[in-house]
Design a protein around this motif. Structure first.
Motif, mmCIF file in Angstrom:
data_model
loop_
_atom_site.group_PDB
_atom_site.id
_atom_site.type_symbol
_atom_site.label_atom_id
_atom_site.label_comp_id
_atom_site.label_asym_id
_atom_site.label_seq_id
_atom_site.Cartn_x
_atom_site.Cartn_y
_atom_site.Cartn_z
ATOM 1 N N ILE A 1 0.831 -1.203 0.000
ATOM 2 C CA ILE A 1 0.000 0.000 0.000
ATOM 3 C C ILE A 1 0.866 1.253 0.000
ATOM 4 N N VAL A 2 1.883 1.275 0.851
ATOM 5 C CA VAL A 2 2.787 2.428 0.900
ATOM 6 C C VAL A 2 3.432 2.661 -0.454
ATOM 7 N N ASP A 3 3.925 1.584 -1.067
ATOM 8 C CA ASP A 3 4.575 1.709 -2.375
ATOM 9 C C ASP A 3 3.583 2.209 -3.429
ATOM 10 N N ALA A 4 2.376 1.686 -3.395
ATOM 11 C CA ALA A 4 1.373 2.074 -4.394
ATOM 12 C C ALA A 4 0.986 3.542 -4.251
ATOM 13 N N LEU B 1 1.715 6.620 -6.941
ATOM 14 C CA LEU B 1 0.358 6.595 -7.481
ATOM 15 C C LEU B 1 0.282 7.075 -8.919
ATOM 16 N N GLU B 2 1.140 7.990 -9.312
ATOM 17 C CA GLU B 2 1.089 8.500 -10.682
ATOM 18 C C GLU B 2 1.435 7.432 -11.717
ATOM 19 N N ARG B 3 2.003 6.317 -11.271
ATOM 20 C CA ARG B 3 2.350 5.221 -12.190
ATOM 21 C C ARG B 3 1.297 4.117 -12.210
ATOM 22 N N ILE B 4 0.222 4.284 -11.430
ATOM 23 C CA ILE B 4 -0.835 3.275 -11.344
ATOM 24 C C ILE B 4 -1.875 3.523 -12.440
#
Length: 473
Positions: free
Chosen positions: A450-453, A457-460
């Motif tokens: 979750i922290v990494d995501a 977030l701009e890469r999700i």
């Protein structure tokens, strides 16, 4: 013919784009999202959080497309938004932005709609930004708890956070891809259907209602209703924000109405990051500067609660109301606002988090006895300091113990952007807070994901899998 305010807000909404956001706005949106996810996870076993979950199950059905934080449930967008708003706000640990608690009223809908529609992380960041910016601008235009003269608070008879309905409705319209015309009608419908501002009554009574200042779940659903009714063809009262005699200003009950603050520099200036605040303690924000000072005394001197003969606090002059001054702790909810109880808990040096609301601590003899030895007075420099900087909250703590008096002072509370760089909560501090909240709900590896995501977030490409990391199946 000039455009109405709601039409200008709709144009702003349509024009918001991730690629045009300042870097500090993007950063704050990610931090708001992670912090709120953690607050929601920390509240799954709390009274208010459980009620929100149960109500969402009642109205949201099963097999939906939106996740209830910290549960195996996916329900309708309205159900998930209701539950997650209540969860995020349950511990009173959530982010603060004037007029107060903005995030639990505007973020849950953003998360639910983005999940159900499979929107990108960039879309989510843009929606969070516009919801907070619009809410903050409305605060600048209406009555607020800390409206004041140079010597006293000018407390309005009507207070609350209902104007967050505009930012929330705009965010929904943005994620749904609504046209500016539809968004205009949605915002006008939101004005006419937002919940009442009942906070002033809540301040005056103890024990307090557990719906708090405003019920987060109800406001999330009000904004969703407005957005979808407009999409389905309902027409709103477009001049509702322009009509000072009969419009929103009148029926929302504000004495101050300065609508130029809503639209001035809109789209060019992003104002909310300058006052976006995070909470290091699960307690009403008014007590954070005193708690920080008390923690310094307790930790530096290794004081134990039973050694303390008295705690004297000087703090916010805005809090001379039953909500904060009451020592009647009938429910764990009451512990979130009582000054005496909060300082008594702080003296026990327990890691801030859901443990602060454990009934064994809240109603424990050590805490209840110590709170009787706590006194509070307004800080003599409060109005001068607040006039000099909006984040100033001067506080002084004196602790009598071991035959001496220990003293600590604060001008700015931890968690706020201020002239003192030490007050800003770092990313590392917010991540640590998230992990404290998530402990016992999600395994460590899920927390890492979750922290990494969130920080990437701009890469999700699809936000749905991020939300589903918050579920328990």
């Amino acid at each position: 013919m000039s455009k109405t305010i709601v039409e200008q807000l709709a144009d702003f909404t349509a024009g918001v784009d991730y690629d045009r956001l300042p870097g500090e706005v993007v950063v704050e949106c990610k931090r708001i999202l992670l912090d709120s996810m953690g607050c929601g996870l920390g509240a799954v076993d709390q009274h208010k959080g459980k009620i929100g979950i149960d109500y969402a199950r009642l109205v949201g059905g099963t097999g939906g497309e939106a996740t209830i934080i910290g549960t195996p449930d996916r329900v309708t967008v309205l159900g998930a938004a209701f539950a997650n708003g209540e969860l995020i706000n349950a511990l009173d640990f959530d982010a603060v932005l004037p007029p107060g608690h903005v995030t639990p009223y505007v973020l849950p809908q953003t998360m639910a709609v983005a999940e159900s529609r499979g929107r990108s992380g960039r879309d989510v960041i843009a929606a969070i930004a516009l919801a907070h910016e619009m809410s903050f601008r409305f605060y600048k235009s209406v009555d607020y708890l800390r409206d004041r003269t140079d010597t006293e608070m000018n407390l309005s008879p009507v207070l609350g956070y209902s104007n967050t309905v505009f930012g929330a409705t705009a965010a929904i319209g943005k994620l749904e891809g609504s046209t500016p015309e539809v968004i205009s009608h949605a915002l006008a419908i939101a004005a006419a259907t937002s919940p009442v501002n009942s906070m002033r009554s809540w301040l005056a009574h103890a024990p307090t209602a557990t719906i708090k200042y405003s019920l987060a779940g109800a406001l999330t659903n009000a904004s969703l209703t407005a957005a979808y009714l407009a999409e389905l063809g309902h027409r709103g009262d477009l001049p509702v924000l322009d009509d000072a005699e009969f419009g929103y200003r009148r029926f929302i009950g504000t004495r101050r109405w300065e609508p130029h603050n809503i639209t001035a520099g809109l789209g060019d200036e992003w104002l909310f990051p300058a006052e976006q605040t995070f909470k290091p303690y699960p307690h009403c924000r008014i007590l954070h500067a005193p708690l920080h000072a008390l923690t310094e005394i307790v930790v530096d001197n290794d004081l134990k609660p039973e050694e303390i003969d008295a705690i004297r606090c000087w703090g916010e002059a805005a809090v001379l109301h039953p909500l904060w001054l009451s020592n009647a702790i009938e429910h764990t909810h009451d512990a979130q606002f009582s000054i005496a109880h909060g300082l008594a808990v702080g003296a026990h040096n327990i890691t801030p988090g859901k443990a602060w609301h454990d009934p064994e601590l809240v109603f424990g003899r050590s805490v209840l006895d110590l709170m009787e030895r706590v006194t509070f007075q307004p800080h003599p420099d409060y109005f001068r300091a607040l006039s000099a900087h909006p984040s100033a909250r001067p506080a002084r703590i004196e602790v009598d113990a071991r035959g001496t008096t220990f003293v600590a002072d604060r001008l700015y509370p931890k968690g706020s952007p201020t002239p003192d760089p030490e007050t800003r909560m770092t990313d590392a501090e917010l991540i640590a807070k998230f992990r404290v909240n998530a402990e016992g709900v999600l395994e460590d590896s899920r927390q890492d994901d979750i922290v990494d995501a969130v920080f990437g977030l701009e890469r999700i490409d699809d936000f749905a899998p991020v939300m589903r990391l918050l579920g328990t199946r």
